[in-house]
Structure formats: C-alpha cells, structure tokens
Scaffold this motif. Sequence first.
Motif, PDB file in Angstrom:
ATOM      1  N   VAL A  98       0.813  -1.221   0.000  1.00 42.29           N
ATOM      2  CA  VAL A  98       0.000   0.000   0.000  1.00 42.29           C
ATOM      3  C   VAL A  98       0.848   1.273   0.000  1.00 42.29           C
ATOM      4  N   GLY A  99       2.176   1.105  -0.104  1.00 44.92           N
ATOM      5  CA  GLY A  99       3.044   2.263  -0.294  1.00 44.92           C
ATOM      6  C   GLY A  99       3.733   2.804   0.931  1.00 44.92           C
ATOM      7  N   TYR A 100       3.732   2.073   2.029  1.00 47.93           N
ATOM      8  CA  TYR A 100       4.434   2.538   3.226  1.00 47.93           C
ATOM      9  C   TYR A 100       5.846   1.989   3.203  1.00 47.93           C
ATOM     10  N   GLY A 101       6.810   2.876   3.148  1.00 51.26           N
ATOM     11  CA  GLY A 101       8.189   2.447   3.020  1.00 51.26           C
ATOM     12  C   GLY A 101       9.007   2.655   4.274  1.00 51.26           C
ATOM     13  N   LEU A 102      10.275   2.296   4.177  1.00 46.80           N
ATOM     14  CA  LEU A 102      11.217   2.543   5.257  1.00 46.80           C
ATOM     15  C   LEU A 102      11.414   4.048   5.389  1.00 46.80           C
ATOM     16  N   LYS A 103      11.612   4.494   6.609  1.00 42.57           N
ATOM     17  CA  LYS A 103      11.646   5.926   6.892  1.00 42.57           C
ATOM     18  C   LYS A 103      13.051   6.511   6.841  1.00 42.57           C
ATOM     19  N   TYR A 104      13.131   7.740   6.327  1.00 42.45           N
ATOM     20  CA  TYR A 104      14.356   8.520   6.418  1.00 42.45           C
ATOM     21  C   TYR A 104      14.289   9.326   7.708  1.00 42.45           C
ATOM     22  N   PRO A 105      15.433   9.695   8.279  1.00 43.25           N
ATOM     23  CA  PRO A 105      15.409  10.447   9.538  1.00 43.25           C
ATOM     24  C   PRO A 105      14.965  11.894   9.382  1.00 43.25           C
ATOM     25  N   THR A 106      14.650  12.306   8.171  1.00 40.30           N
ATOM     26  CA  THR A 106      14.206  13.683   7.941  1.00 40.30           C
ATOM     27  C   THR A 106      12.740  13.890   8.290  1.00 40.30           C
ATOM     28  N   GLY A 107      11.978  12.819   8.435  1.00 36.47           N
ATOM     29  CA  GLY A 107      10.573  12.963   8.786  1.00 36.47           C
ATOM     30  C   GLY A 107       9.789  11.698   8.534  1.00 36.47           C
ATOM     31  N   PHE A 108       8.677  11.571   9.219  1.00 39.28           N
ATOM     32  CA  PHE A 108       7.864  10.361   9.180  1.00 39.28           C
ATOM     33  C   PHE A 108       7.369  10.025   7.783  1.00 39.28           C
ATOM     34  N   THR A 109       7.060  11.039   7.000  1.00 39.56           N
ATOM     35  CA  THR A 109       6.494  10.780   5.676  1.00 39.56           C
ATOM     36  C   THR A 109       7.544  10.638   4.579  1.00 39.56           C
ATOM     37  N   GLY A 128       1.498  11.966  18.877  1.00 31.10           N
ATOM     38  CA  GLY A 128       1.322  13.059  19.826  1.00 31.10           C
ATOM     39  C   GLY A 128       1.899  14.367  19.330  1.00 31.10           C
ATOM     40  N   ASP A 129       2.708  15.001  20.185  1.00 26.11           N
ATOM     41  CA  ASP A 129       3.234  16.335  19.924  1.00 26.11           C
ATOM     42  C   ASP A 129       4.155  16.413  18.714  1.00 26.11           C
ATOM     43  N   THR A 130       4.652  15.304  18.245  1.00 27.65           N
ATOM     44  CA  THR A 130       5.584  15.337  17.118  1.00 27.65           C
ATOM     45  C   THR A 130       4.879  15.501  15.779  1.00 27.65           C
ATOM     46  N   THR A 131       3.549  15.468  15.760  1.00 28.31           N
ATOM     47  CA  THR A 131       2.813  15.574  14.503  1.00 28.31           C
ATOM     48  C   THR A 131       3.135  16.874  13.776  1.00 28.31           C
ATOM     49  N   GLU A 132       3.138  18.001  14.504  1.00 29.32           N
ATOM     50  CA  GLU A 132       3.441  19.282  13.868  1.00 29.32           C
ATOM     51  C   GLU A 132       4.876  19.309  13.356  1.00 29.32           C
ATOM     52  N   GLN A 133       5.802  18.753  14.124  1.00 25.44           N
ATOM     53  CA  GLN A 133       7.193  18.694  13.715  1.00 25.44           C
ATOM     54  C   GLN A 133       7.331  17.864  12.442  1.00 25.44           C
ATOM     55  N   ILE A 134       6.635  16.751  12.376  1.00 28.23           N
ATOM     56  CA  ILE A 134       6.690  15.877  11.205  1.00 28.23           C
ATOM     57  C   ILE A 134       6.143  16.609   9.982  1.00 28.23           C
ATOM     58  N   ALA A 135       5.018  17.304  10.145  1.00 25.93           N
ATOM     59  CA  ALA A 135       4.429  18.046   9.034  1.00 25.93           C
ATOM     60  C   ALA A 135       5.382  19.126   8.545  1.00 25.93           C
ATOM     61  N   SER A 136       6.035  19.819   9.479  1.00 22.94           N
ATOM     62  CA  SER A 136       6.983  20.864   9.124  1.00 22.94           C
ATOM     63  C   SER A 136       8.180  20.282   8.370  1.00 22.94           C
ATOM     64  N   GLU A 137       8.702  19.163   8.864  1.00 23.50           N
ATOM     65  CA  GLU A 137       9.844  18.521   8.207  1.00 23.50           C
ATOM     66  C   GLU A 137       9.477  18.043   6.803  1.00 23.50           C
ATOM     67  N   THR A 138       8.272  17.537   6.657  1.00 23.62           N
ATOM     68  CA  THR A 138       7.819  17.066   5.349  1.00 23.62           C
ATOM     69  C   THR A 138       7.729  18.224   4.370  1.00 23.62           C
ATOM     70  N   THR A 139       7.187  19.355   4.820  1.00 27.27           N
ATOM     71  CA  THR A 139       7.080  20.544   3.976  1.00 27.27           C
ATOM     72  C   THR A 139       8.467  21.009   3.548  1.00 27.27           C
ATOM     73  N   GLU A 140       9.401  21.052   4.514  1.00 28.13           N
ATOM     74  CA  GLU A 140      10.762  21.480   4.193  1.00 28.13           C
ATOM     75  C   GLU A 140      11.407  20.544   3.179  1.00 28.13           C
ATOM     76  N   ARG A 141      11.228  19.235   3.360  1.00 24.94           N
ATOM     77  CA  ARG A 141      11.833  18.265   2.437  1.00 24.94           C
ATOM     78  C   ARG A 141      11.213  18.398   1.042  1.00 24.94           C
ATOM     79  N   THR A 142       9.918  18.604   0.981  1.00 21.17           N
ATOM     80  CA  THR A 142       9.246  18.779  -0.308  1.00 21.17           C
ATOM     81  C   THR A 142       9.780  20.020  -1.011  1.00 21.17           C
ATOM     82  N   GLN A 143       9.963  21.106  -0.252  1.00 26.67           N
ATOM     83  CA  GLN A 143      10.490  22.328  -0.846  1.00 26.67           C
ATOM     84  C   GLN A 143      11.913  22.129  -1.350  1.00 26.67           C
ATOM     85  N   ARG A 144      12.741  21.374  -0.582  1.00 30.88           N
ATOM     86  CA  ARG A 144      14.109  21.091  -1.032  1.00 30.88           C
ATOM     87  C   ARG A 144      14.084  20.242  -2.296  1.00 30.88           C
TER      88      ARG A 144
END
Length: 155
Positions: A98-109, A128-144
């Motif tokens: 279903v498309g769930y792969g091994l994770k990079y340390p840059t973020g959950f997604t 929990g509280d890391t959800t916002e951090q994960i979303a932020s990291e994902t946005t940054e990685r997408t922008q990079r």
Amino acid sequence: MDPKTILRLEGVGLFAAATAAYFTLGGPVWLFLLLALAPDVSMLGYRAGPVVGSRLYNAFHTTVGPVALGAAGVLLGVTPLVWVALVWGAHIGADRAVGYGLKYPTGFTDTHLGSGTARTDSTVELLGDTTEQIASETTERTQRAELFDDEAGRV
C-alpha cells in the motif's frame, strides 16, 4: 515498470506468501490478528524524535528480522517462532503493497517509496506532539526536492 510499482508488487507477493505459509503451517487466526499490527508499535520511537523514530521503525519494518526469526524457528524446530516470523513478514508485505516504506530520519512521511506516503492521519495522531514537527519537516523536504528538481532542470 516504475520501481515503486515493482516494490509494491513485491509487497503483495510477500504478504500473500507469508500469509499462505502461516495458515498452511496451522497458525491460529487469533494469533495472526493479534500480531498483525504489532510492528507498528515501533512508531512510538518518534516520540524521541525523527532520527530515533526512523531507526526503530525501520528495524521492525525490514525483512531481516522476520527472516532471522523464521530461520531460527525452523532450525530449532519451534513452529510458533516461524508463525511469528510469517505474520511479521506479512505485515511488512502489506505495508509495502500500500506504499508505506522505510523511513528517512528527515521525517515520518519521507520514505524509500517517496515523500508523502505516510499512513493515515489516525496513525500520525499516535505520535502526539511530534505531529506538527513531522508536518513541518515534510514541507521542508518537499520544498528542497522541488528546488533540486528546478536546479536539475527536471520540472
């Protein structure tokens, strides 16, 4: 064929083979259901941050563990170890399918199957509280990634 599609088909094959072997060896349905999502407990590692979380998650979502456990079960003649290994392998196969792969340390997604292939929002809520951090990291990685594509001329 696209490598992501190949990896997903591989996951389907792993899930089907492991599940069929489990029931062929007489594994009980209740144990299969009990263990089916057990590897996902490793997501709790994300409470300690994305580096620890990705390492723990990957340790439980690579086939090395179930292959070693299954081999030990066969060599020692302990069928329940083989059952656990097969359920574990089936879980990994289903994740890949279903498309769930091994994770990079840059973020959950950020996974080996691409960015943004995270599980459902309810799974991310477990973090929990890391959800916002994960979303932020994902946005940054997408922008990079978009910047890299622009610089490489692959828009």
